[in-house]
Design a protein around this motif. Structure first.
Motif, mmCIF file in Angstrom:
data_model
loop_
_atom_site.group_PDB
_atom_site.id
_atom_site.type_symbol
_atom_site.label_atom_id
_atom_site.label_comp_id
_atom_site.label_asym_id
_atom_site.label_seq_id
_atom_site.Cartn_x
_atom_site.Cartn_y
_atom_site.Cartn_z
ATOM 1 N N GLU A 48 0.819 -1.202 0.000
ATOM 2 C CA GLU A 48 0.000 0.000 0.000
ATOM 3 C C GLU A 48 0.858 1.260 0.000
ATOM 4 N N ILE A 49 0.287 2.334 -0.506
ATOM 5 C CA ILE A 49 0.923 3.647 -0.406
ATOM 6 C C ILE A 49 0.603 4.178 0.987
ATOM 7 N N VAL A 50 1.600 4.691 1.673
ATOM 8 C CA VAL A 50 1.405 5.203 3.037
ATOM 9 C C VAL A 50 1.792 6.681 3.071
ATOM 10 N N TRP A 51 0.835 7.510 3.509
ATOM 11 C CA TRP A 51 1.092 8.933 3.718
ATOM 12 C C TRP A 51 1.077 9.222 5.201
ATOM 13 N N ILE A 52 1.901 10.184 5.595
ATOM 14 C CA ILE A 52 1.997 10.616 6.984
ATOM 15 C C ILE A 52 1.683 12.102 7.049
ATOM 16 N N ALA A 53 0.955 12.494 8.081
ATOM 17 C CA ALA A 53 0.729 13.919 8.362
ATOM 18 C C ALA A 53 1.587 14.280 9.556
ATOM 19 N N GLU A 54 2.491 15.242 9.328
ATOM 20 C CA GLU A 54 3.364 15.720 10.393
ATOM 21 C C GLU A 54 2.883 17.079 10.868
ATOM 22 N N ALA A 55 2.877 17.259 12.172
ATOM 23 C CA ALA A 55 2.570 18.552 12.779
ATOM 24 C C ALA A 55 3.755 19.483 12.536
ATOM 25 N N PRO A 56 3.563 20.785 12.738
ATOM 26 C CA PRO A 56 4.664 21.735 12.529
ATOM 27 C C PRO A 56 5.945 21.389 13.301
ATOM 28 N N ASP A 57 5.797 20.729 14.450
ATOM 29 C CA ASP A 57 6.987 20.372 15.228
ATOM 30 C C ASP A 57 7.622 19.049 14.785
ATOM 31 N N GLY A 58 7.084 18.434 13.714
ATOM 32 C CA GLY A 58 7.628 17.189 13.191
ATOM 33 C C GLY A 58 6.991 15.934 13.749
ATOM 34 N N GLU A 59 6.118 16.064 14.749
ATOM 35 C CA GLU A 59 5.447 14.893 15.310
ATOM 36 C C GLU A 59 4.511 14.288 14.270
ATOM 37 N N ILE A 60 4.492 12.963 14.192
ATOM 38 C CA ILE A 60 3.549 12.295 13.302
ATOM 39 C C ILE A 60 2.184 12.323 13.976
ATOM 40 N N ALA A 61 1.251 13.043 13.362
ATOM 41 C CA ALA A 61 -0.093 13.199 13.912
ATOM 42 C C ALA A 61 -1.027 12.089 13.455
ATOM 43 N N GLY A 62 -0.745 11.505 12.281
ATOM 44 C CA GLY A 62 -1.596 10.445 11.762
ATOM 45 C C GLY A 62 -1.067 9.932 10.443
ATOM 46 N N PHE A 63 -1.749 8.907 9.921
ATOM 47 C CA PHE A 63 -1.339 8.323 8.652
ATOM 48 C C PHE A 63 -2.551 7.770 7.910
ATOM 49 N N MET A 64 -2.346 7.537 6.622
ATOM 50 C CA MET A 64 -3.378 6.948 5.773
ATOM 51 C C MET A 64 -2.690 5.992 4.811
ATOM 52 N N THR A 65 -3.342 4.865 4.495
ATOM 53 C CA THR A 65 -2.819 3.950 3.487
ATOM 54 C C THR A 65 -3.856 3.764 2.388
ATOM 55 N N LEU A 66 -3.347 3.490 1.189
ATOM 56 C CA LEU A 66 -4.205 3.307 0.021
ATOM 57 C C LEU A 66 -3.766 2.074 -0.744
ATOM 58 N N TRP A 67 -4.743 1.200 -1.035
ATOM 59 C CA TRP A 67 -4.518 0.112 -1.968
ATOM 60 C C TRP A 67 -4.888 0.695 -3.328
ATOM 61 N N ALA A 68 -3.857 1.151 -4.056
ATOM 62 C CA ALA A 68 -4.058 1.968 -5.254
ATOM 63 C C ALA A 68 -4.801 1.254 -6.374
ATOM 64 N N ALA A 69 -4.617 -0.039 -6.521
ATOM 65 C CA ALA A 69 -5.254 -0.768 -7.618
ATOM 66 C C ALA A 69 -6.775 -0.651 -7.591
ATOM 67 N N ASP A 70 -7.341 -0.472 -6.406
ATOM 68 C CA ASP A 70 -8.795 -0.381 -6.243
ATOM 69 C C ASP A 70 -9.251 0.971 -5.701
ATOM 70 N N ASP A 71 -8.352 1.947 -5.608
ATOM 71 C CA ASP A 71 -8.682 3.233 -4.999
ATOM 72 C C ASP A 71 -9.367 3.015 -3.647
ATOM 73 N N PHE A 72 -8.803 2.102 -2.873
ATOM 74 C CA PHE A 72 -9.357 1.707 -1.579
ATOM 75 C C PHE A 72 -8.514 2.277 -0.449
ATOM 76 N N ILE A 73 -9.120 3.132 0.349
ATOM 77 C CA ILE A 73 -8.462 3.685 1.534
ATOM 78 C C ILE A 73 -8.552 2.597 2.601
ATOM 79 N N HIS A 74 -7.419 1.987 2.901
ATOM 80 C CA HIS A 74 -7.426 0.865 3.836
ATOM 81 C C HIS A 74 -7.367 1.322 5.286
ATOM 82 N N MET A 75 -6.510 2.300 5.551
ATOM 83 C CA MET A 75 -6.357 2.765 6.929
ATOM 84 C C MET A 75 -6.264 4.284 6.945
#
Length: 144
Positions: A48-75
């Motif tokens: 899966e493709i994994v994206w991370i959202a970082e806060a201004p201080d660099g802390e990882i605030a959250g993430f999202m994954t995508l199964w691109a073949a089906d445009d399916f947001i898994h997490m």
């Protein structure tokens, strides 16, 4: 608040495993917490493709994954202290062609906060089913 959304790096995996484990244990209170493990993130995000959202201080605030073949947001998981602060919306905006492309996901029926979040961003119920964690609805974002 402005978040930096970027692709994940192998060095992020430990923190992503922590978020995935902690948020599932806190949110899915109807599931035996012993069924969740730190290793689940790597196992569940393979390919899966994994994206991370970082806060201004660099802390990882959250993430999202995508199964691109089906445009399916898994997490899509946000640390408890960052929920309700635009992190999830920032992650959705990272999706290719958002909001001009159809995406779908599964949301546990008992996860009322997530259902409210997705409905507020235009997702509609397009199906249902059952998983090991309980009944779910398939939600789809269908561009206007």
């Amino acid at each position: 608040m402005n978040y930096t959304v970027r692709n994940s790096r192998p060095s992020d995996n430990g923190q992503l495993g922590d978020i995935y484990l902690n948020e599932r244990r806190q949110t899915f209170t109807w599931v035996d917490p012993g069924k969740f493990s730190h290793e689940d993130f790597l196992a569940h995000s393979q390919g899966e493709i994994v994206w991370i959202a970082e806060a201004p201080d660099g802390e990882i605030a959250g993430f999202m994954t995508l199964w691109a073949a089906d445009d399916f947001i898994h997490m899509l998981y946000i640390r408890k202290e960052w929920q309700g602060r635009g992190v999830g919306t920032a992650l959705l905006k990272a999706l290719p062609e958002w909001p001009r492309r159809k995406y779908r996901l599964k949301c546990l029926i008992n996860n009322r906060n997530a259902k409210t979040f997705y409905a507020g961003r235009g997702f509609v119920v397009t199906g249902s089913g059952t998983s090991a964690e309980g009944d779910y609805e398939e939600l789809s974002f269908i561009p206007a």
